[in-house]
Design a protein around this motif. Structure first.
Motif, PDB file in Angstrom:
ATOM      1  N   GLY A 178       0.818  -1.212   0.000  1.00 44.57           N
ATOM      2  CA  GLY A 178       0.000   0.000   0.000  1.00 44.57           C
ATOM      3  C   GLY A 178       0.846   1.255   0.000  1.00 44.57           C
ATOM      4  N   TYR A 179       1.886   1.296   0.840  1.00 44.61           N
ATOM      5  CA  TYR A 179       2.758   2.472   0.885  1.00 44.61           C
ATOM      6  C   TYR A 179       3.491   2.667  -0.443  1.00 44.61           C
ATOM      7  CZ  TYR A 179       2.041   2.787   5.934  1.00 44.61           C
ATOM      8  OH  TYR A 179       1.492   2.940   7.176  1.00 44.61           O
ATOM      9  N   LEU A 180       4.005   1.567  -1.010  1.00 45.89           N
ATOM     10  CA  LEU A 180       4.734   1.689  -2.276  1.00 45.89           C
ATOM     11  C   LEU A 180       3.809   2.096  -3.415  1.00 45.89           C
ATOM     12  CD1 LEU A 180       7.184  -1.356  -2.108  1.00 45.89           C
ATOM     13  CD2 LEU A 180       7.691   1.062  -1.752  1.00 45.89           C
ATOM     14  N   ALA A 181       2.556   1.615  -3.407  1.00 44.22           N
ATOM     15  CA  ALA A 181       1.607   2.014  -4.443  1.00 44.22           C
ATOM     16  C   ALA A 181       1.319   3.517  -4.362  1.00 44.22           C
ATOM     17  CB  ALA A 181       0.309   1.220  -4.300  1.00 44.22           C
ATOM     18  N   ILE A 182       1.234   4.039  -3.143  1.00 42.63           N
ATOM     19  CA  ILE A 182       1.023   5.486  -2.971  1.00 42.63           C
ATOM     20  C   ILE A 182       2.221   6.267  -3.487  1.00 42.63           C
ATOM     21  CG2 ILE A 182       0.788   7.310  -1.257  1.00 42.63           C
ATOM     22  CD1 ILE A 182      -0.826   5.352   0.447  1.00 42.63           C
ATOM     23  N   VAL A 183       3.425   5.820  -3.109  1.00 38.30           N
ATOM     24  CA  VAL A 183       4.642   6.514  -3.565  1.00 38.30           C
ATOM     25  C   VAL A 183       4.743   6.472  -5.075  1.00 38.30           C
ATOM     26  CG1 VAL A 183       7.160   6.450  -3.515  1.00 38.30           C
ATOM     27  CG2 VAL A 183       5.864   6.120  -1.400  1.00 38.30           C
ATOM     28  N   TRP A 184       4.487   5.291  -5.671  1.00 40.50           N
ATOM     29  CA  TRP A 184       4.556   5.166  -7.123  1.00 40.50           C
ATOM     30  C   TRP A 184       3.568   6.122  -7.781  1.00 40.50           C
ATOM     31  CZ3 TRP A 184       1.483   4.487 -11.253  1.00 40.50           C
ATOM     32  CH2 TRP A 184       2.083   4.141 -12.467  1.00 40.50           C
ATOM     33  N   SER A 185       2.333   6.157  -7.293  1.00 41.98           N
ATOM     34  CA  SER A 185       1.305   7.023  -7.894  1.00 41.98           C
ATOM     35  C   SER A 185       1.690   8.492  -7.777  1.00 41.98           C
ATOM     36  CB  SER A 185      -0.046   6.779  -7.211  1.00 41.98           C
ATOM     37  OG  SER A 185      -0.486   5.457  -7.430  1.00 41.98           O
ATOM     38  N   LEU A 235      -5.782  10.372  -7.960  1.00 37.57           N
ATOM     39  CA  LEU A 235      -6.851   9.564  -7.384  1.00 37.57           C
ATOM     40  C   LEU A 235      -6.261   8.325  -6.701  1.00 37.57           C
ATOM     41  CD1 LEU A 235      -9.892   9.145  -7.054  1.00 37.57           C
ATOM     42  CD2 LEU A 235      -9.910   7.987  -9.269  1.00 37.57           C
ATOM     43  N   GLY A 236      -5.191   7.770  -7.300  1.00 40.14           N
ATOM     44  CA  GLY A 236      -4.540   6.613  -6.708  1.00 40.14           C
ATOM     45  C   GLY A 236      -3.949   6.916  -5.344  1.00 40.14           C
ATOM     46  N   VAL A 237      -3.354   8.106  -5.189  1.00 38.57           N
ATOM     47  CA  VAL A 237      -2.815   8.498  -3.885  1.00 38.57           C
ATOM     48  C   VAL A 237      -3.927   8.544  -2.844  1.00 38.57           C
ATOM     49  CG1 VAL A 237      -1.694  10.348  -2.599  1.00 38.57           C
ATOM     50  CG2 VAL A 237      -0.879   9.762  -4.892  1.00 38.57           C
ATOM     51  N   ALA A 238      -5.061   9.150  -3.225  1.00 36.36           N
ATOM     52  CA  ALA A 238      -6.186   9.233  -2.297  1.00 36.36           C
ATOM     53  C   ALA A 238      -6.728   7.849  -1.945  1.00 36.36           C
ATOM     54  CB  ALA A 238      -7.293  10.099  -2.908  1.00 36.36           C
ATOM     55  N   VAL A 239      -6.862   6.985  -2.946  1.00 33.06           N
ATOM     56  CA  VAL A 239      -7.361   5.633  -2.716  1.00 33.06           C
ATOM     57  C   VAL A 239      -6.405   4.864  -1.816  1.00 33.06           C
ATOM     58  CG1 VAL A 239      -7.793   3.403  -3.831  1.00 33.06           C
ATOM     59  CG2 VAL A 239      -8.730   5.491  -4.820  1.00 33.06           C
ATOM     60  N   GLY A 240      -5.111   4.983  -2.068  1.00 33.78           N
ATOM     61  CA  GLY A 240      -4.132   4.279  -1.251  1.00 33.78           C
ATOM     62  C   GLY A 240      -4.179   4.706   0.206  1.00 33.78           C
ATOM     63  N   VAL A 241      -4.320   6.004   0.440  1.00 38.38           N
ATOM     64  CA  VAL A 241      -4.405   6.504   1.814  1.00 38.38           C
ATOM     65  C   VAL A 241      -5.649   5.967   2.506  1.00 38.38           C
ATOM     66  CG1 VAL A 241      -4.711   8.569   3.215  1.00 38.38           C
ATOM     67  CG2 VAL A 241      -3.041   8.570   1.350  1.00 38.38           C
ATOM     68  N   GLY A 282     -13.224   0.121   5.122  1.00 43.56           N
ATOM     69  CA  GLY A 282     -13.480  -1.244   4.693  1.00 43.56           C
ATOM     70  C   GLY A 282     -14.910  -1.683   4.606  1.00 43.56           C
ATOM     71  N   THR A 283     -15.882  -0.779   4.588  1.00 43.78           N
ATOM     72  CA  THR A 283     -17.271  -1.216   4.553  1.00 43.78           C
ATOM     73  C   THR A 283     -18.050  -0.523   3.447  1.00 43.78           C
ATOM     74  OG1 THR A 283     -17.949   0.491   6.144  1.00 43.78           O
ATOM     75  CG2 THR A 283     -17.281  -1.649   7.039  1.00 43.78           C
ATOM     76  N   GLY A 284     -19.136  -1.171   3.026  1.00 50.71           N
ATOM     77  CA  GLY A 284     -20.098  -0.571   2.113  1.00 50.71           C
ATOM     78  C   GLY A 284     -19.521  -0.076   0.809  1.00 50.71           C
ATOM     79  N   ARG A 285     -20.014   1.108   0.416  1.00 52.22           N
ATOM     80  CA  ARG A 285     -19.603   1.670  -0.876  1.00 52.22           C
ATOM     81  C   ARG A 285     -18.127   2.030  -0.903  1.00 52.22           C
ATOM     82  NH1 ARG A 285     -24.686   5.807  -2.094  1.00 52.22           N
ATOM     83  NH2 ARG A 285     -26.318   4.187  -2.218  1.00 52.22           N
ATOM     84  N   TYR A 286     -17.595   2.441   0.233  1.00 53.02           N
ATOM     85  CA  TYR A 286     -16.169   2.760   0.285  1.00 53.02           C
ATOM     86  C   TYR A 286     -15.345   1.570  -0.189  1.00 53.02           C
ATOM     87  CZ  TYR A 286     -16.174   7.281   2.717  1.00 53.02           C
ATOM     88  OH  TYR A 286     -16.307   8.598   3.032  1.00 53.02           O
ATOM     89  N   ARG A 287     -15.647   0.416   0.357  1.00 54.10           N
ATOM     90  CA  ARG A 287     -14.888  -0.783   0.019  1.00 54.10           C
ATOM     91  C   ARG A 287     -15.001  -1.114  -1.457  1.00 54.10           C
ATOM     92  NH1 ARG A 287     -15.584  -6.477  -0.243  1.00 54.10           N
ATOM     93  NH2 ARG A 287     -13.717  -7.595   0.484  1.00 54.10           N
ATOM     94  N   LYS A 288     -16.204  -1.074  -1.990  1.00 56.28           N
ATOM     95  CA  LYS A 288     -16.405  -1.401  -3.402  1.00 56.28           C
ATOM     96  C   LYS A 288     -15.660  -0.434  -4.314  1.00 56.28           C
ATOM     97  CE  LYS A 288     -20.949  -3.551  -2.734  1.00 56.28           C
ATOM     98  NZ  LYS A 288     -22.400  -3.479  -3.065  1.00 56.28           N
ATOM     99  N   ALA A 289     -15.723   0.852  -3.970  1.00 55.03           N
ATOM    100  CA  ALA A 289     -15.061   1.857  -4.805  1.00 55.03           C
ATOM    101  C   ALA A 289     -13.545   1.704  -4.754  1.00 55.03           C
ATOM    102  CB  ALA A 289     -15.465   3.259  -4.355  1.00 55.03           C
ATOM    103  N   LEU A 290     -13.008   1.481  -3.551  1.00 58.02           N
ATOM    104  CA  LEU A 290     -11.561   1.333  -3.419  1.00 58.02           C
ATOM    105  C   LEU A 290     -11.066   0.094  -4.147  1.00 58.02           C
ATOM    106  CD1 LEU A 290     -10.985   2.277   0.334  1.00 58.02           C
ATOM    107  CD2 LEU A 290     -10.878   3.748  -1.685  1.00 58.02           C
ATOM    108  N   LEU A 291     -11.783  -1.016  -3.998  1.00 58.62           N
ATOM    109  CA  LEU A 291     -11.382  -2.243  -4.680  1.00 58.62           C
ATOM    110  C   LEU A 291     -11.512  -2.108  -6.191  1.00 58.62           C
ATOM    111  CD1 LEU A 291     -12.911  -5.007  -2.359  1.00 58.62           C
ATOM    112  CD2 LEU A 291     -10.537  -4.232  -2.493  1.00 58.62           C
ATOM    113  N   ALA A 292     -12.557  -1.409  -6.647  1.00 63.07           N
ATOM    114  CA  ALA A 292     -12.739  -1.212  -8.091  1.00 63.07           C
ATOM    115  C   ALA A 292     -11.564  -0.439  -8.675  1.00 63.07           C
ATOM    116  CB  ALA A 292     -14.047  -0.481  -8.361  1.00 63.07           C
ATOM    117  N   TYR A 293     -11.169   0.656  -8.010  1.00 64.29           N
ATOM    118  CA  TYR A 293     -10.017   1.411  -8.514  1.00 64.29           C
ATOM    119  C   TYR A 293      -8.761   0.550  -8.498  1.00 64.29           C
ATOM    120  CZ  TYR A 293      -6.232   4.715  -9.005  1.00 64.29           C
ATOM    121  OH  TYR A 293      -5.105   5.348  -9.448  1.00 64.29           O
ATOM    122  N   GLY A 294      -8.530  -0.152  -7.380  1.00 65.97           N
ATOM    123  CA  GLY A 294      -7.308  -0.944  -7.257  1.00 65.97           C
ATOM    124  C   GLY A 294      -7.185  -2.005  -8.326  1.00 65.97           C
TER     125      GLY A 294
END
Length: 365
Positions: free
Chosen positions: A31-38, A88-94, A101-113
């Motif tokens: 997760g940290y490396l994905a944020i740095v990369w983005s 958007l990736g930085v925001a999602v990673g954070v 981890g619940t509801g729409r948040y989870r679905k949206a984060l997983l969809a982007y990832g």
């Protein structure tokens, strides 16, 4: 008692059957490396959008061009999209690291990832990764001796190709980060993916081996067209190509020999894949005299097999984009590399499930 509302929601979403102190030992490096990369790639994309040079998807001479789906494209069109995508990736990673981890948040984060990971790993790159992997021993020698002939290393490892390697690495980081977040918010062990209630019936070793055999058979069948065409060309048979193209290859030094080597390596690779389902893939056979009878560490098979699988898929998808029916022998067999990579990846994962032992994090077997 939890100190924040975020921690409360996370604890409600994740059963505490598996001790949380064990989960905390798992470093969330992906997760940290994905944020740095983005952040870094997003800054580069913003630079290109503002008129900076070295835009890696622009039109260049065909000798330095790549087969990426983003090339050729205009920086003023694509670079701003890349910058926004990375921001958007930085925001999602954070948010993933904060435990949304619940509801729409989870679905949206997983969809982007998953979209980011799959696109950058399999769709944007081309066959370059496969070529660099196959010829890596020669490239290692060339780094010290120089490239034979008028070329140099810059003619092999140029910026447009190097950029695709950077994008590919970013895709792998996002896949790893997304898998970790998906497991964490689904009540699974982040390290091994096991659920607190233990493995299901699908993880039975006999079933895993049966499905592994099927995956290996599909992978082997997908290599045959490429092997046959390249060997046929070497012996002067224009299988799937025109006579003119065969003559051109015959007049190009070492062209047919390289194709023959690639075909032979492909054949050898199809034979080695049987180790993922055979006994000699678990215990060193007697023809490896210095280790015969010893148990093979799973990583010895998993690491090279997974590496080959993951670079075969983008190469196969690039073949699909360049296919021409009149010369099907050139790119047609390469399309099946995507099937080969997917089947090899499945066989490797099944091998991993069959060979894995007790998890050091959740202590399940």
């Amino acid at each position: 008692m939890p100190n924040t509302a975020t921690e409360t929601r996370t604890r409600e979403a994740i059963p505490d059957v598996v001790p949380r102190r064990r989960w905390s030992r798992w470093p969330d490096w992906a997760g940290y490396l994905a944020i740095v990369w983005s952040a870094l790639y997003g800054a580069a994309a913003l630079y290109w959008a503002l008129g900076g040079d070295s835009y890696p998807f622009g039109r260049v001479h065909e000798d330095r061009a790549s087969g990426s789906i983003l090339e050729p494209s205009r920086a003023e069109v694509v670079a701003p999209v890349l910058a926004v995508f990375c921001a958007l990736g930085v925001a999602v990673g954070v948010m993933m690291l904060r435990g949304r981890g619940t509801g729409r948040y989870r679905k949206a984060l997983l969809a982007y990832g998953w979209v980011a990971g799959v696109a950058m790993t399999f769709l944007i790159p081309d066959y370059s990764l496969l070529g660099l992997l196959v010829f890596s021993p020669a490239l290692l020698v060339f780094a010290f001796t120089g490239v034979p002939g008028p070329q140099d290393m810059g003619d092999i490892l140029y910026w447009h190709r190097g950029n695709l390697m950077i994008v590919f690495i970013g895709g792998l980081l996002w896949i790893a980060a997304t898998v970790a977040h998906q497991r964490r918010t689904n009540g699974q062990c982040v390290r091994c993916g096991r659920a607190p209630h233990g493995p299901g019936a699908w993880s039975d070793p006999a079933k895993l081996r049966t499905w592994g055999h099927r995956a290996v058979y599909i992978a082997v069948l997908s290599t045959i067209p490429y092997d046959v065409t390249r060997i046929a060309w070497y012996f002067g048979l224009p299988l799937g190509i025109t006579d003119e193209f065969l003559k051109e290859m015959q007049d190009t030094p070492n062209m047919l020999e390289i194709g023959l080597v690639m075909g032979v390596l492909s054949t050898l690779g199809s034979l080695l894949m049987h180790g993922l389902v055979a006994k000699w893939g678990e215990v060193w056979p007697r023809w490896v005299w210095f280790k015969k009878g010893r148990t093979i560490h799973p990583a010895t098979a998993i690491v090279p097999a997974a590496t080959v699988a993951v670079v075969l898929v983008p190469a196969g998808l690039m073949g699909l984009r360049g296919f021409e029916a009149t010369s099907w022998g050139i790119m047609g067999p390469a399309i099946l590399w995507a099937v080969w990579g997917a089947a090899l990846g499945a066989a490797t994962y099944l091998y991993h499930l069959r060979r894995r032992g007790r998890c050091r994090s959740c202590e399940q077997e």
